[in-house]
Write an enzyme that holds these catalytic residues in place. Sequence first.
Site, short mmCIF file in Angstrom:
data_model
loop_
_atom_site.label_atom_id
_atom_site.label_comp_id
_atom_site.label_asym_id
_atom_site.label_seq_id
_atom_site.Cartn_x
_atom_site.Cartn_y
_atom_site.Cartn_z
N HIS A 84 0.76 9.87 -7.11
CA HIS A 84 1.98 9.25 -6.55
C HIS A 84 3.04 9.00 -7.61
CE1 HIS A 84 0.51 5.07 -7.57
NE2 HIS A 84 1.81 4.84 -7.63
N ASP A 128 -5.67 10.18 -5.69
CA ASP A 128 -4.41 9.83 -6.36
C ASP A 128 -4.48 10.14 -7.85
OD1 ASP A 128 -1.87 8.90 -6.79
OD2 ASP A 128 -2.34 6.78 -6.43
N GLN A 217 3.33 -2.91 -10.27
CA GLN A 217 4.29 -1.81 -10.20
C GLN A 217 4.70 -1.38 -11.61
OE1 GLN A 217 4.07 -3.89 -7.53
NE2 GLN A 217 3.42 -2.00 -6.56
N GLY A 218 4.70 -0.09 -11.82
CA GLY A 218 5.03 0.44 -13.14
C GLY A 218 3.79 0.75 -13.97
N ASP A 219 2.67 0.15 -13.60
CA ASP A 219 1.41 0.45 -14.30
C ASP A 219 0.72 1.66 -13.70
OD1 ASP A 219 1.48 -1.69 -16.12
OD2 ASP A 219 0.72 -3.07 -14.61
N SER A 220 1.14 2.06 -12.52
CA SER A 220 0.51 3.19 -11.84
C SER A 220 0.34 4.39 -12.75
CB SER A 220 1.35 3.63 -10.64
OG SER A 220 1.10 2.79 -9.56
#
Length: 265
Positions: A84, A128, A217-220
């Site tokens: 993603h 993912d 969010q942003g660590d994905s």
Amino acid sequence: MTGKLKLARAAFAAVILVAASAGAVGTAQAAKSKPPAPIVGGTLASTAQTPWAIALNNTRSSDPYDQYCGATLVKANKIVTAAHCVTQAISTYTAVQGRDDLRTTAGKTSKISKIWKDPLYGVQAGHDVAVLTLTTPFTGVATLPLETSTAADVVGAQATVYGWGNTEGTGPSDRFQKVLTPGLGDAYCNQVYASEGYVANGEICAGYKEGGKDSCQGDSGGPLVLNGRLFGVVSWGIGCADAGNPGVYAEVATYASALTTQINN
Ligand code: ARG
């Protein structure tokens, strides 16, 4: 975190939501995460100690320093990230190695020459994961091996997650952070995320039932590390660090053979 940065984070999350609703295959899971929050409740980390931790920056991020996702160096010219995280044009990405503070120009950078996204991402639940090829290999930098045993996913597994993502005000922005997020076991996420479609044989449930510490969010795309191996890839959660809503990670062992094929080609 300043008000301005909070706004930037909210805008970033909105970009993800827009991308998801635009119908890009598989972005639905990103939309499950409400704004905002990368590593929450963690402490400053050092890329000198974890050289394989990669910031996957993107010019389409609303973060002032292009912070977008994380990744892991698994070969001099290959990084593993989340499927993603690879919905943008290839030219908009930069892999950054050895930069604890994204406000600086420390470390090495590379553009991306090839993106492999698990073809089943968005088709089946889970999957993912993605493998990106670097234009300029990070030669001489330590790589992280993949976990290949699904038996590693047990309650209490002492796993640490790393990233430059949102801290929800619990730490500075755009700075490399880490937090211990123990395995909670598939049964717990099967229960709390039943309606979100948690997949026990392709995902890892980790964090704290009471909340407080989590990826965000942003660590994905970034690493969840257990016993010196890449155990999970930051994938999704409902909110960040909220009680009863732990982090969900792509289970690397489940996809290890597909990843290895890509890493070696
Ligand atoms: N989907 C998020 C991202 O794109 C990662 C969310 C992780 N959420 C959590 N609660 N652990 O950065």
